[in-house]
Design a protein around this motif. Structure first.
Motif, PDB file in Angstrom:
ATOM      1  N   ARG A  39       0.840  -1.209   0.000  1.00 45.15           N
ATOM      2  CA  ARG A  39       0.000   0.000   0.000  1.00 45.15           C
ATOM      3  C   ARG A  39       0.869   1.251   0.000  1.00 45.15           C
ATOM      4  N   LYS A  40       1.919   1.198   0.784  1.00 47.70           N
ATOM      5  CA  LYS A  40       2.808   2.356   0.859  1.00 47.70           C
ATOM      6  C   LYS A  40       3.460   2.623  -0.499  1.00 47.70           C
ATOM      7  N   GLN A  41       3.882   1.550  -1.170  1.00 48.12           N
ATOM      8  CA  GLN A  41       4.502   1.709  -2.498  1.00 48.12           C
ATOM      9  C   GLN A  41       3.495   2.301  -3.485  1.00 48.12           C
ATOM     10  N   LEU A  42       2.244   1.794  -3.437  1.00 52.67           N
ATOM     11  CA  LEU A  42       1.223   2.324  -4.340  1.00 52.67           C
ATOM     12  C   LEU A  42       0.961   3.796  -4.041  1.00 52.67           C
ATOM     13  N   THR A  43       0.864   4.112  -2.769  1.00 50.68           N
ATOM     14  CA  THR A  43       0.626   5.503  -2.393  1.00 50.68           C
ATOM     15  C   THR A  43       1.783   6.377  -2.854  1.00 50.68           C
ATOM     16  N   LYS A  44       2.968   5.876  -2.676  1.00 51.72           N
ATOM     17  CA  LYS A  44       4.164   6.618  -3.099  1.00 51.72           C
ATOM     18  C   LYS A  44       4.168   6.812  -4.616  1.00 51.72           C
ATOM     19  N   ALA A  45       3.800   5.755  -5.359  1.00 52.39           N
ATOM     20  CA  ALA A  45       3.761   5.843  -6.816  1.00 52.39           C
ATOM     21  C   ALA A  45       2.684   6.834  -7.259  1.00 52.39           C
ATOM     22  N   GLU A  46       1.514   6.804  -6.581  1.00 50.68           N
ATOM     23  CA  GLU A  46       0.448   7.742  -6.926  1.00 50.68           C
ATOM     24  C   GLU A  46       0.883   9.180  -6.643  1.00 50.68           C
ATOM     25  N   ALA A  47       1.546   9.377  -5.507  1.00 52.41           N
ATOM     26  CA  ALA A  47       2.022  10.720  -5.168  1.00 52.41           C
ATOM     27  C   ALA A  47       3.040  11.192  -6.212  1.00 52.41           C
ATOM     28  N   GLN A  48       3.909  10.302  -6.652  1.00 55.02           N
ATOM     29  CA  GLN A  48       4.908  10.649  -7.683  1.00 55.02           C
ATOM     30  C   GLN A  48       4.203  11.024  -8.985  1.00 55.02           C
TER      31      GLN A  48
END
Length: 118
Positions: A96-105
């Motif tokens: 989830r953190k990776q997805l959130t990070k990717a979305e933020a990027q």
């Protein structure tokens, strides 16, 4: 048995003495057979009781150890299951953190592209 009729008095006395001696010999106590010196009955019985008690104690100890081993296996299984659940939970959180990070990027990139486009 002898024929007592026509016998002399001395013969009858001898026969009576002989019968009395035979009767006394029959009633005379015989020599007892003594057991060879060794373990007495009480000692043998005590040894048997000790062996039985030891066997029971060994069985009880084995049962206690088996129960302790079974309990330890159950505890190990529970600990392994908890560890697996925790690892799965951590993995899901990382994902989830990776997805959130990717979305933020992606959002940052979109804003940057929008600024460049103006």
């Amino acid at each position: 048995m002898r024929d007592l009729k026509g016998s002399a008095f001395d013969e009858r006395l001898a026969a009576a003495a002989e019968a009395k001696a035979a009767l006394l010999a029959k009633l005379k106590p015989k020599a007892t057979v003594t057991a060879p010196p060794g373990a007495s009955r009480a000692a043998v019985k005590e040894a048997e009781l000790k062996a039985v008690r030891q066997a029971r104690a060994d069985e009880k100890e084995a049962a206690r150890l088996a129960a302790a081993d079974a309990h330890a296996e159950v505890q190990a299984g529970v600990a392994a299951a908890e560890e697996a659940a925790l690892a799965e939970k951590r993995g899901a959180r990382k994902e989830r953190k990776q997805l959130t990070k990717a979305e933020a990027q992606q959002k940052r990139d979109a804003r940057y592209a929008a600024r460049k486009a103006r």
